[in-house]
Enzyme design. Structure first.
Site, PDB file in Angstrom:
ATOM      1  N   GLU A  19     -26.412  17.045 -12.246  1.00 21.97           N
ATOM      2  CA  GLU A  19     -27.439  17.244 -13.267  1.00 21.97           C
ATOM      3  C   GLU A  19     -28.721  16.472 -12.969  1.00 21.97           C
ATOM      4  O   GLU A  19     -29.815  17.001 -13.162  1.00 21.97           O
ATOM      5  CB  GLU A  19     -26.910  16.834 -14.652  1.00 21.97           C
ATOM      6  CG  GLU A  19     -25.911  17.785 -15.273  1.00 21.97           C
ATOM      7  CD  GLU A  19     -26.559  18.992 -15.947  1.00 21.97           C
ATOM      8  OE1 GLU A  19     -27.798  19.103 -15.942  1.00 21.97           O
ATOM      9  OE2 GLU A  19     -25.797  19.815 -16.474  1.00 21.97           O
TER      10      GLU A  19
ATOM     11  N   HIS B 112     -28.803  25.863 -13.198  1.00 10.78           N
ATOM     12  CA  HIS B 112     -27.447  25.928 -12.657  1.00 10.78           C
ATOM     13  C   HIS B 112     -27.207  27.126 -11.744  1.00 10.78           C
ATOM     14  O   HIS B 112     -26.532  26.995 -10.715  1.00 10.78           O
ATOM     15  CB  HIS B 112     -26.430  25.915 -13.794  1.00 10.78           C
ATOM     16  CG  HIS B 112     -26.225  24.569 -14.393  1.00 10.78           C
ATOM     17  ND1 HIS B 112     -25.491  23.578 -13.770  1.00 10.78           N
ATOM     18  CD2 HIS B 112     -26.682  24.028 -15.557  1.00 10.78           C
ATOM     19  CE1 HIS B 112     -25.500  22.495 -14.520  1.00 10.78           C
ATOM     20  NE2 HIS B 112     -26.203  22.731 -15.609  1.00 10.78           N
TER      21      HIS B 112
ATOM     22  N   SER C 166     -34.845  21.973 -13.945  1.00 10.03           N
ATOM     23  CA  SER C 166     -35.107  22.940 -15.015  1.00 10.03           C
ATOM     24  C   SER C 166     -36.012  22.364 -16.093  1.00 10.03           C
ATOM     25  O   SER C 166     -36.288  23.023 -17.092  1.00 10.03           O
ATOM     26  CB  SER C 166     -33.790  23.406 -15.652  1.00 10.03           C
ATOM     27  OG  SER C 166     -33.119  22.318 -16.277  1.00 10.03           O
TER      28      SER C 166
ATOM     29  N   HIS D  88     -32.419  26.320 -18.577  1.00 13.84           N
ATOM     30  CA  HIS D  88     -31.589  25.306 -17.923  1.00 13.84           C
ATOM     31  C   HIS D  88     -30.350  25.928 -17.286  1.00 13.84           C
ATOM     32  O   HIS D  88     -30.014  25.636 -16.132  1.00 13.84           O
ATOM     33  CB  HIS D  88     -31.164  24.248 -18.937  1.00 13.84           C
ATOM     34  CG  HIS D  88     -30.205  23.242 -18.375  1.00 13.84           C
ATOM     35  ND1 HIS D  88     -30.586  22.269 -17.487  1.00 13.84           N
ATOM     36  CD2 HIS D  88     -28.867  23.087 -18.552  1.00 13.84           C
ATOM     37  CE1 HIS D  88     -29.538  21.543 -17.144  1.00 13.84           C
ATOM     38  NE2 HIS D  88     -28.468  22.021 -17.771  1.00 13.84           N
TER      39      HIS D  88
END
Length: 296
Positions: free
Chosen positions: A208, A167, A227, A162
């Site tokens: 997100e 990111h 992700s 993740h």
């Protein structure tokens, strides 16, 4: 990583200095003593880190690298179908390795020339205010552990997949990186927990779990979607609402389930313009002002 700490794995340091990651009873690795030992050791490396020190390297095992390879290949395939162009192009520029877990200093070395962002190690949950505020200094706090090998496509907590595949690929875009820095600057202005929670909600439903329209399709730009092997298949079944700062800032959500409601922008420029204005001007009174405006 951020959000409600009780839902993640707390890291505690005993009187003897021993570091323990407290996995929940539902965690895939809770019954694996070798995995628990690894988690403790990786967390201890991060706890010992001080800003300015070299980022500690993790001597990943073949089993851990294999989890990364498995997930990387499958996510890359799904990204070609579901990710927005801005994410795909930034991921191509960053060009993360798919055959092994990259060290955080490698991620920083690739990312910094693109957008100025660099990574710093985190043992586990970073306090929300500290996590967001670090964006103003172009720093992203990242965990270094990876999910349990028995469930390569699932994790109950943010891990290296993740933090890096999600990111770092997003932060390789100057457009997204600028939004992160605005989040950091806004955080330094906020004094109340209520305002910080409102900001974190908007971050959650956009950077997100944001989606946008592109080429007649709904595509993902949020790292939580991009992700997650499972969630990236499910987001097109969510109820789509128009991008609305007041609604996003006050909506409750359950991080343990696929998100049933997502907020959809009309384009990448729409994301930039609306979020940029909000993050650049937010203060402690913003949630109340938006509530009053919405009730008028």
């Amino acid at each position: 990583m951020f959000e409600e700490g009780q839902l993640y794995s707390p890291v505690v340091k005993g009187p003897d200095g021993a570091v323990t990651v407290q996995l929940t009873s539902e965690h895939p690795g809770v019954g694996d003593p070798d995995y628990r030992t690894r988690r403790n050791a990786i967390a201890a490396l991060a706890l010992a880190y001080r800003p300015g020190d070299p980022i500690p390297h993790v001597d990943y095992t073949d089993e851990e690298h294999n989890v990364w390879r498995t997930v990387s290949v499958e996510l890359a395939r799904k990204h070609r179908t579901y990710a927005c162009t801005e994410f795909l192009e930034s991921a191509a520029r960053l060009n993360l390795p798919t055959d092994r877990i990259p060290q955080l200093d490698e991620v920083s070395a690739a990312l910094s020339p693109l957008t100025g962002f660099r990574y710093a190690p985190a043992a586990g949950l970073v306090p929300l205010r500290d996590f967001f505020a670090s964006f103003a200094d172009s720093t992203f706090h990242s965990t270094q552990y990876i999910r349990h090998h028995s469930a390569p496509f699932y994790t109950p907590e943010p891990d290296a997949v993740h933090e890096i595949i999600g990111h770092a690929n997003q932060l390789a875009s100057p457009r997204f990186a600028d939004l992160y820095r605005l989040v950091g600057a806004a955080t330094t202005r906020l004094e109340t927990d209520a305002a910080l929670k409102f900001l974190s909600n908007v971050f959650w439903f956009t950077l997100e779990f944001g989606v946008l329209r592109e080429g007649g399709e709904v595509r993902a730009y949020g790292t939580g979607l991009l992700s997650s092997y499972g969630e990236i298949e499910e987001f097109r079944h969510a109820d789509l609402e128009p991008l609305d700062i007041a609604a996003m800032g006050t909506m409750r959500y359950d991080i343990t389930r696929y998100q049933p409601v997502l907020f959809c922008a009309e384009s990448m420029s729409h994301v930039e313009d609306m979020l940029g204005r909000f993050f650049a001007t937010m203060d402690d009174d913003t949630p109340l002002r938006l509530a009053v405006r919405g009730a008028a």
